[in-house]
Design an enzyme around this catalytic site. Structure first.
Site, PDB file in Angstrom:
ATOM      1  N   GLN A 235      18.913  11.163 -44.546  1.00 36.02           N
ATOM      2  CA  GLN A 235      18.631   9.752 -44.859  1.00 36.02           C
ATOM      3  C   GLN A 235      19.606   8.874 -44.078  1.00 36.02           C
ATOM      4  O   GLN A 235      20.787   9.208 -43.973  1.00 36.02           O
ATOM      5  CB  GLN A 235      18.808   9.489 -46.358  1.00 36.02           C
ATOM      6  N   TYR A 262       9.226  19.358 -48.387  1.00 33.69           N
ATOM      7  CA  TYR A 262       9.722  18.545 -47.263  1.00 33.69           C
ATOM      8  C   TYR A 262      11.228  18.317 -47.487  1.00 33.69           C
ATOM      9  O   TYR A 262      11.687  17.180 -47.561  1.00 33.69           O
ATOM     10  CB  TYR A 262       9.020  17.186 -47.171  1.00 33.69           C
ATOM     11  N   GLU A 283      10.601  23.517 -45.728  1.00 35.90           N
ATOM     12  CA  GLU A 283      10.869  22.608 -44.616  1.00 35.90           C
ATOM     13  C   GLU A 283      10.404  23.291 -43.336  1.00 35.90           C
ATOM     14  O   GLU A 283      10.615  24.486 -43.147  1.00 35.90           O
ATOM     15  CB  GLU A 283      12.380  22.315 -44.571  1.00 35.90           C
ATOM     16  N   ASP A 324       8.813  14.565 -50.408  1.00 38.97           N
ATOM     17  CA  ASP A 324       9.444  13.499 -49.608  1.00 38.97           C
ATOM     18  C   ASP A 324       8.926  13.639 -48.165  1.00 38.97           C
ATOM     19  O   ASP A 324       9.661  14.033 -47.261  1.00 38.97           O
ATOM     20  CB  ASP A 324      10.971  13.679 -49.677  1.00 38.97           C
ATOM     21  N   CYS A 351       8.705   6.699 -47.486  1.00 44.48           N
ATOM     22  CA  CYS A 351       9.195   5.585 -46.660  1.00 44.48           C
ATOM     23  C   CYS A 351       8.017   4.789 -46.105  1.00 44.48           C
ATOM     24  O   CYS A 351       8.204   3.954 -45.216  1.00 44.48           O
ATOM     25  CB  CYS A 351      10.088   6.103 -45.532  1.00 44.48           C
TER      26      CYS A 351
HETATM   27  C1  LIG Z   1      11.543  12.112 -44.984  1.00 45.87           C
HETATM   28  S1  LIG Z   1      12.230  13.671 -44.529  1.00 45.87           S
HETATM   29  C2  LIG Z   1      12.889  14.159 -46.098  1.00 45.87           C
HETATM   30  C3  LIG Z   1      14.033  15.137 -46.075  1.00 45.87           C
HETATM   31  C4  LIG Z   1      14.820  15.350 -47.337  1.00 45.87           C
HETATM   32  N1  LIG Z   1      13.996  15.375 -48.506  1.00 45.87           N
HETATM   33  C5  LIG Z   1      15.946  14.352 -47.482  1.00 45.87           C
HETATM   34  O1  LIG Z   1      15.964  13.568 -48.429  1.00 45.87           O
HETATM   35  O2  LIG Z   1      16.851  14.355 -46.640  1.00 45.87           O
HETATM   36  C6  LIG Z   1      10.805  14.609 -44.290  1.00 45.87           C
HETATM   37  C7  LIG Z   1      11.065  16.044 -43.893  1.00 45.87           C
HETATM   38  O3  LIG Z   1       9.805  16.730 -43.904  1.00 45.87           O
HETATM   39  C8  LIG Z   1       9.781  17.653 -42.827  1.00 45.87           C
HETATM   40  N2  LIG Z   1       8.349  17.926 -42.586  1.00 45.87           N
HETATM   41  C9  LIG Z   1       7.459  17.147 -41.948  1.00 45.87           C
HETATM   42  N3  LIG Z   1       6.225  17.681 -42.012  1.00 45.87           N
HETATM   43  C10 LIG Z   1       6.328  18.851 -42.722  1.00 45.87           C
HETATM   44  C11 LIG Z   1       5.410  19.837 -43.143  1.00 45.87           C
HETATM   45  N4  LIG Z   1       4.110  19.750 -42.851  1.00 45.87           N
HETATM   46  N5  LIG Z   1       5.862  20.869 -43.864  1.00 45.87           N
HETATM   47  C12 LIG Z   1       7.183  20.990 -44.177  1.00 45.87           C
HETATM   48  N6  LIG Z   1       8.118  20.074 -43.815  1.00 45.87           N
HETATM   49  C13 LIG Z   1       7.704  19.003 -43.101  1.00 45.87           C
HETATM   50  C14 LIG Z   1      10.525  16.949 -41.723  1.00 45.87           C
HETATM   51  O4  LIG Z   1      11.024  17.887 -40.787  1.00 45.87           O
HETATM   52  C15 LIG Z   1      11.638  16.236 -42.509  1.00 45.87           C
HETATM   53  O5  LIG Z   1      12.784  17.045 -42.606  1.00 45.87           O
END
Ligand SMILES: C[S@@+](CC[C@H](N)C(=O)[O-])C[C@H]1O[C@@H](n2cnc3c(N)ncnc32)[C@H](O)[C@@H]1O
Length: 393
Positions: A235, A262, A283, A324, A351
């Site tokens: 974040q 995620y 992830e 998330d 977001c």
């Molecule tokens: C908004 S970030 C949230 C990360 C964490 N929850 C945090 O608060 O730091 C979204 C995350 O989802 C991962 N991501 C995106 N698409 C994905 C998918 N289809 N499956 C698993 N992870 C995914 C991205 O790599 C990223 O790390």
């Protein structure tokens, strides 16, 4: 109404994108840089059947505008609300979310308006550091940014003294123990030495390979430490993220098993691990998973398991699920799985309010219980939301 028409208009409303709104023959015109109560001379720059866009030629009456402290404002695509007071910015964002969710009563959390970003992405053109222009793939040269710390701005200043002609992008991340740079393109050894001489620089990656210092820098919330590397997600606003995580914890209560979908560097799951018997994280970014595993070790977390995989692969039952996702929201498969998993609670962290709304309407085995907004990205139009959904019985 057509492009290049000139009008004098009264601004009758304003929004969280930094635009005032006027009406001509019932058609709304969005005018960046204006506020409710202003009177402005404008030129129409875009028209369709439903709305138009205008640009200010001159202000005839200017209401309570904030003094704009950035020389790139209005050109740079970063900020949208510097002409608006911080108080009004928070009210506009709150109004937007409340309207989007049919008048749902919401609160908004916020912290500092400036210097909050722990990460910045600089495009490099002709050796100069740049940001994208508003709504465009063109760029504008920038030497300072109000949204990052003085340390980061000093570093940006010093980068502009170097020969960056063969560099395309530089990402800077700041942790409690120093700065990590990811440089894309070629840089001379002399220029590299000069960057290394900055006492805050702890880590340099070039084209995703570590070429100097530590693999990680550290972020810290309360007593928890989080290692972050060049490609992992974290974040961008630490103070606001801590509020967010505390709020999520209050929604989770004590629970048996929690799915952290995620999960990035495991930051939410690790923060919640003391109120859960077990946490399972998913992830798809391998750098983030690497950091998450290190983060479990350095924080002595023994009840969190993480897999490298896609969110759509998970269909097992959990008591509580935190999702998330990135700005595009949840895929159809993830929505179907979540509907079938019938968790007691889903806590949806987003977001992007538009995809959040779309997804909530599709999660039809759950009722919307509460929404809270977090001003994670002050001075910009962006906003983070947390929604609590409970299973329909
Ligand atoms: C908004 S970030 C949230 C990360 C964490 N929850 C945090 O608060 O730091 C979204 C995350 O989802 C991962 N991501 C995106 N698409 C994905 C998918 N289809 N499956 C698993 N992870 C995914 C991205 O790599 C990223 O790390």
């Amino acid at each position: 109404m057509k492009i290049n028409d000139i009008y004098e208009v009264n601004i009758i409303d304003d929004n969280h994108n930094g635009c005032g709104i006027a009406k001509i023959n019932g058609i709304p015109i969005f005018i960046f840089g204006t506020l409710l109560g202003d009177k402005v001379k404008i030129r129409i720059t875009y028209v369709n059947k439903k709305y138009a866009i205008g640009e200010v030629l001159s202000y005839i009456k200017c209401t309570s505008h904030e003094e704009v402290k950035c020389p790139y404002y209005g050109i740079c695509g970063g900020c949208d609300l510097l002409h608006v007071s911080f108080d009004k910015e928070n009210k506009l964002k709150r109004k937007y979310i409340s309207k989007l969710f049919n008048g749902f009563d919401i609160n908004i959390s916020f912290h500092n308006r400036f210097g909050y970003r722990n990460k910045i992405v600089l495009h490099v053109k002709d050796g100069k550091t740049c940001f994208y222009k508003k709504e465009s793939n063109d760029i504008v040269t920038i030497k300072r940014c109000l949204l990052v710390s003085d340390k980061m701005n000093e570093l940006i200043d010093s980068l502009n003294e170097l020969n960056l002609c063969f560099v395309t992008e530089i990402v800077i991340k700041e942790g409690i123990d120093g700065i990590l740079l990811s440089i894309y393109g070629k840089i001379s050894s002399g220029d590299l030495e000069s960057i290394i001489s900055n006492k805050y620089v702890k880590s340099i990656y070039q084209n995703d390979t570590l070429i100097y210092g530590n693999l990680y820098i550290t972020q810290s919330f309360n007593n928890i430490k989080y290692l972050v590397n060049n490609n992992s997600f974290f974040q961008v606003n630490n103070e606001c993220a801590l509020d967010l995580y505390e709020y999520i914890k209050s929604l989770v209560g004590n629970t048996n098993d929690l799915l952290d979908l995620y999960c990035g560097t495991g930051s939410i799951g690790i923060y919640l691990s003391d109120v859960c018997k077990s946490v399972f994280g998913v992830e798809r970014n391998s750098d983030s998973v690497l950091c998450a595993r290190e983060n479990m070790k350095i924080n002595n977390i023994n009840n969190y398991e993480i897999i490298l995989g896609d969110a759509s692969e998970i269909s097992k039952k959990f008591d509580v699920i935190v999702v998330d996702p990135p700005r595009e929201g949840l895929s159809k498969t993830v929505i179907n799985n979540l509907n079938n998993m019938k968790a007691q609670k889903i806590i949806y962290v987003s977001c992007n309010p538009s995809t959040l709304k779309r997804d909530i309407l599709l999660l039809d085995n759950y009722n919307l219980q509460s929404i809270r907004a977090f001003n994670m990205f002050p001075a910009t139009k962006h906003i983070e939301c947390v929604v609590l959904l409970e299973r329909k019985d």
